[in-house]
Design a protein around this motif. Structure first.
Motif, short mmCIF file in Angstrom:
data_model
loop_
_atom_site.label_atom_id
_atom_site.label_comp_id
_atom_site.label_asym_id
_atom_site.label_seq_id
_atom_site.Cartn_x
_atom_site.Cartn_y
_atom_site.Cartn_z
N GLN A 227 -2.64 5.86 1.78
CA GLN A 227 -3.82 5.23 0.35
C GLN A 227 -4.27 4.14 1.78
O GLN A 227 -4.17 3.08 2.60
CB GLN A 227 -2.97 4.41 0.04
CG GLN A 227 -3.61 2.97 -1.25
CD GLN A 227 -3.15 2.84 -3.14
OE1 GLN A 227 -1.92 2.65 -2.75
NE2 GLN A 227 -3.93 1.91 -3.19
N LEU A 228 -6.33 4.46 0.69
CA LEU A 228 -6.97 4.08 2.02
C LEU A 228 -7.54 2.44 1.47
O LEU A 228 -7.31 2.23 0.40
CB LEU A 228 -8.03 4.58 2.04
CG LEU A 228 -7.81 5.71 3.22
CD1 LEU A 228 -8.86 6.75 2.96
CD2 LEU A 228 -7.93 5.67 4.34
N ASN A 229 -7.59 1.50 2.40
CA ASN A 229 -8.22 -0.07 3.00
C ASN A 229 -8.93 0.74 2.07
O ASN A 229 -10.43 0.36 2.82
CB ASN A 229 -7.54 -1.37 3.22
CG ASN A 229 -6.52 -1.50 3.68
OD1 ASN A 229 -5.19 -1.35 2.38
ND2 ASN A 229 -5.88 -1.58 4.61
N ARG A 230 -9.58 -0.74 0.63
CA ARG A 230 -11.83 -1.28 0.53
C ARG A 230 -11.66 -2.36 2.16
O ARG A 230 -10.58 -2.90 2.14
CB ARG A 230 -11.64 -1.74 -0.55
CG ARG A 230 -11.81 -0.91 -1.78
CD ARG A 230 -11.57 -1.46 -2.88
NE ARG A 230 -12.58 -1.93 -3.73
CZ ARG A 230 -13.37 -2.95 -4.51
NH1 ARG A 230 -12.78 -3.57 -5.45
NH2 ARG A 230 -14.86 -3.02 -4.52
N SER B 90 -10.31 -6.25 5.04
CA SER B 90 -10.26 -5.58 4.16
C SER B 90 -10.10 -6.23 2.51
O SER B 90 -10.23 -7.90 2.26
CB SER B 90 -8.16 -5.45 3.84
OG SER B 90 -7.41 -6.28 3.33
N GLN C 244 -9.84 0.55 7.14
CA GLN C 244 -8.87 1.41 6.26
C GLN C 244 -7.86 1.86 6.41
O GLN C 244 -7.11 2.15 5.19
CB GLN C 244 -10.24 2.77 5.90
CG GLN C 244 -11.51 1.75 5.20
CD GLN C 244 -12.41 3.76 4.83
OE1 GLN C 244 -12.03 4.63 3.67
NE2 GLN C 244 -12.32 4.55 6.69
N TRP C 245 -7.74 2.23 7.70
CA TRP C 245 -6.77 3.14 8.11
C TRP C 245 -5.46 1.92 8.75
O TRP C 245 -4.06 2.16 8.14
CB TRP C 245 -6.26 3.34 9.35
CG TRP C 245 -7.41 4.31 9.37
CD1 TRP C 245 -7.48 5.52 8.37
CD2 TRP C 245 -8.14 4.70 10.54
NE1 TRP C 245 -8.50 6.52 8.92
CE2 TRP C 245 -9.01 5.81 10.32
CE3 TRP C 245 -8.39 4.76 12.38
CZ2 TRP C 245 -9.55 6.53 10.84
CZ3 TRP C 245 -8.99 5.23 12.30
CH2 TRP C 245 -9.46 6.17 12.61
N GLY C 246 -5.61 0.37 7.93
CA GLY C 246 -4.70 -0.80 7.75
C GLY C 246 -3.95 -1.15 8.99
O GLY C 246 -3.36 -2.07 9.13
N ASN D 132 -13.22 2.29 9.72
CA ASN D 132 -11.82 3.18 9.64
C ASN D 132 -10.73 1.68 10.41
O ASN D 132 -9.88 2.69 9.26
CB ASN D 132 -12.94 3.92 10.86
CG ASN D 132 -13.33 4.93 10.67
OD1 ASN D 132 -13.79 5.83 9.56
ND2 ASN D 132 -13.65 5.52 11.40
N GLU E 200 -17.62 10.56 2.19
CA GLU E 200 -16.60 10.11 2.11
C GLU E 200 -16.67 8.87 0.97
O GLU E 200 -15.61 7.98 0.59
CB GLU E 200 -16.34 9.03 3.79
CG GLU E 200 -15.22 7.51 3.52
CD GLU E 200 -15.04 7.77 4.78
OE1 GLU E 200 -13.71 7.46 5.47
OE2 GLU E 200 -16.30 7.96 6.28
N LYS F 72 0.75 -1.41 -0.01
CA LYS F 72 -0.38 -0.51 -0.23
C LYS F 72 1.16 1.60 -0.24
O LYS F 72 1.38 1.37 1.09
CB LYS F 72 -0.25 -0.02 1.33
CG LYS F 72 -1.87 -1.26 1.12
CD LYS F 72 -3.26 -0.31 -0.01
CE LYS F 72 -4.43 -1.17 0.08
NZ LYS F 72 -5.15 -1.02 -0.88
#
Length: 419
Positions: free
Chosen positions: A6-9, A248, A184-186, A181, A295, A2
């Motif tokens: 970059q945010l995860n789906r 994710s 998304q943030w990993g 969240n 968002e 990543k």
């Protein structure tokens, strides 16, 4: 790898439900689509001296079907409900935790009240026991609101992020957004989220009667909850749990999971207005929906289905309609339904089973109905498709879920058909 920033789906891979309409996902959804009412006379206590004598109880639930006697006595009903719904979601998602990195699998749960039955039971025993403090050693861990998330992690050996969100009737939706969240943030690969509530006991019913929030239409229990109808007189209490497996997209693909849908946006706000009442013009609710849309990166016109908070509160329903009009304008193509007309209001767990309703609406392309309501507040007649009486087959690519809680807590989440 990543890229930084970059945010995860984030996708949904499992669902579980224990509700007044059915004790598993399929029974719940089938009853919801068919417009079944979960309301009936309260069986958990003697309602002789109570203004409200009915609620939406779970039917045919026996803890001994799921727990041995020693295990069951350690858990308040709200924790039992959580564990049962999670077990179904885990099975539904085809998860083998031993093949996953348990350090990156977490639990974020929601509940507004926690072990309120255990609290009532302990205080009653103390009050009638000549002041002798013979408290059960399990009293405190049965009562605290965060115990369900802890017990879920213990059962499956999950060492990732773990906490409970408490935002009154927005609790489960808040938990879902927080789980979204973190992934998304990993900071996690997978999170078990949702919410549970077991409030149908004397102190809850009596307390809500004191605030004049509950319907007292005892002679017509099954049709008492009438969201947005001028004849509405308050909400009907419900109980149960809903569980959702979020992970994710990459993690889901790597383990060969069946991806059910995707979560793409969440907005959390406050009305900053009143202890128990919503803002008259729906300020906080409109802001939450706006933030969720931002968002998700979509316009309001792209939402096909909105599962509203819609409790049948004389003041709250009007407030929510104003907020919807502010965001969506006059939009007869927007399908709206208030599923609390069937399930009752599960308080802190409401956002979980209503999120499941949104997800199933997407997968099945069908909008569940609002039952009992025969007319809409005159100022809003014809502005939206309120899905009165019967479910509606239609394409559902995006669904939004609104929840509002005492204290002004508001959460709005958006789900998407996964491509």
């Amino acid at each position: 790898m990543k890229l930084v920033g970059q945010l995860n789906r984030v996708v949904i891979t499992g669902l579980g439900a224990l509700t007044p309409l059915g004790n598993n996902l399929n029974d719940f959804w089938n009853a919801l689509v068919n417009g079944v009412s979960g309301a009936g006379a309260i069986t958990k206590f003697d309602t002789t001296n109570f203004k409200t004598k009915f609620a939406c109880e779970i039917k045919g639930f026996n803890p001994q079907d799921f727990f041995d006697r020693n295990e069951a006595r350690k858990y308040d009903p709200f924790t039992q409900y959580a564990l049962v719904s999670v077990a179904e979601a885990v099975k539904n998602a085809g998860i083998d935790f031993d093949k996953l990195n348990k350090n990156r699998v977490g639990v974020i749960w929601g509940s507004g009240n926690g072990g309120i039955y255990s609290f009532q039971e302990a205080v009653s025993e103390y009050a009638t026991g000549n002041g002798i403090p013979r408290f059960n050693p399990y009293f405190y861990p049965k009562m605290i609101v965060d115990i369900a998330s802890g017990v879920i992690s213990i059962k499956y050996g999950l060492r990732g992020v773990n906490f409970t969100s408490v935002s009154a009737c927005a609790s489960a939706n808040t938990a879902i957004i927080e789980a979204f969240n973190f992934i998304q943030w990993g900071k996690a690969d997978m999170i078990i989220t949702g919410g549970s509530e077991a409030p149908i006991y004397e102190i809850s019913v009596g307390g809500f009667n004191a605030t004049k929030a509950l319907s007292t239409n005892n002679s017509n229990a099954e049709t008492a909850c009438k969201p947005f109808d001028p004849a509405r007189d308050g909400f009907v209490m419900g109980e149960g749990a809903g569980a959702i497996i979020l992970e994710s997209y990459e993690h889901a693909v790597q383990r060969g999971a069946n991806i059910i849908a995707e979560i793409v946006g969440g907005g959390m706000t406050a009305d900053a207005y009143h202890l128990t009442s919503t803002h008259p013009e729906g300020e906080g609710t409109a802001l939450a929906m706006q933030l969720a849309l931002q968002e998700a990166g979509i316009s309001a016109s792209e939402i096909d289905y909105l599962n509203v908070h819609g409790t049948a509160s004389p003041v709250g329903d009007i407030s929510e309609l104003y907020s919807i009009e502010r965001i969506f304008g006059r939009n007869p193509d927007l399908s709206i339904s208030a599923t609390k007309s069937m399930t009752g209001h599960l308080l802190g767990a409401a956002g979980a089973i209503e999120a499941i309703a949104c997800i199933k609406a997407i997968t099945d392309d069908i909008v569940p109905p609002t039952i009992n309501t025969t007319q809409i507040e005159p100022d809003f007649e014809g502005k939206f498709d309120m899905t009165l009486g019967t479910a509606k087959k239609r394409p559902v690519n995006y669904a939004m879920n609104n929840t509002l809680g005492f204290g002004g807590h508001i959460a709005s989440s958006i789900f998407k058909k996964c491509q």
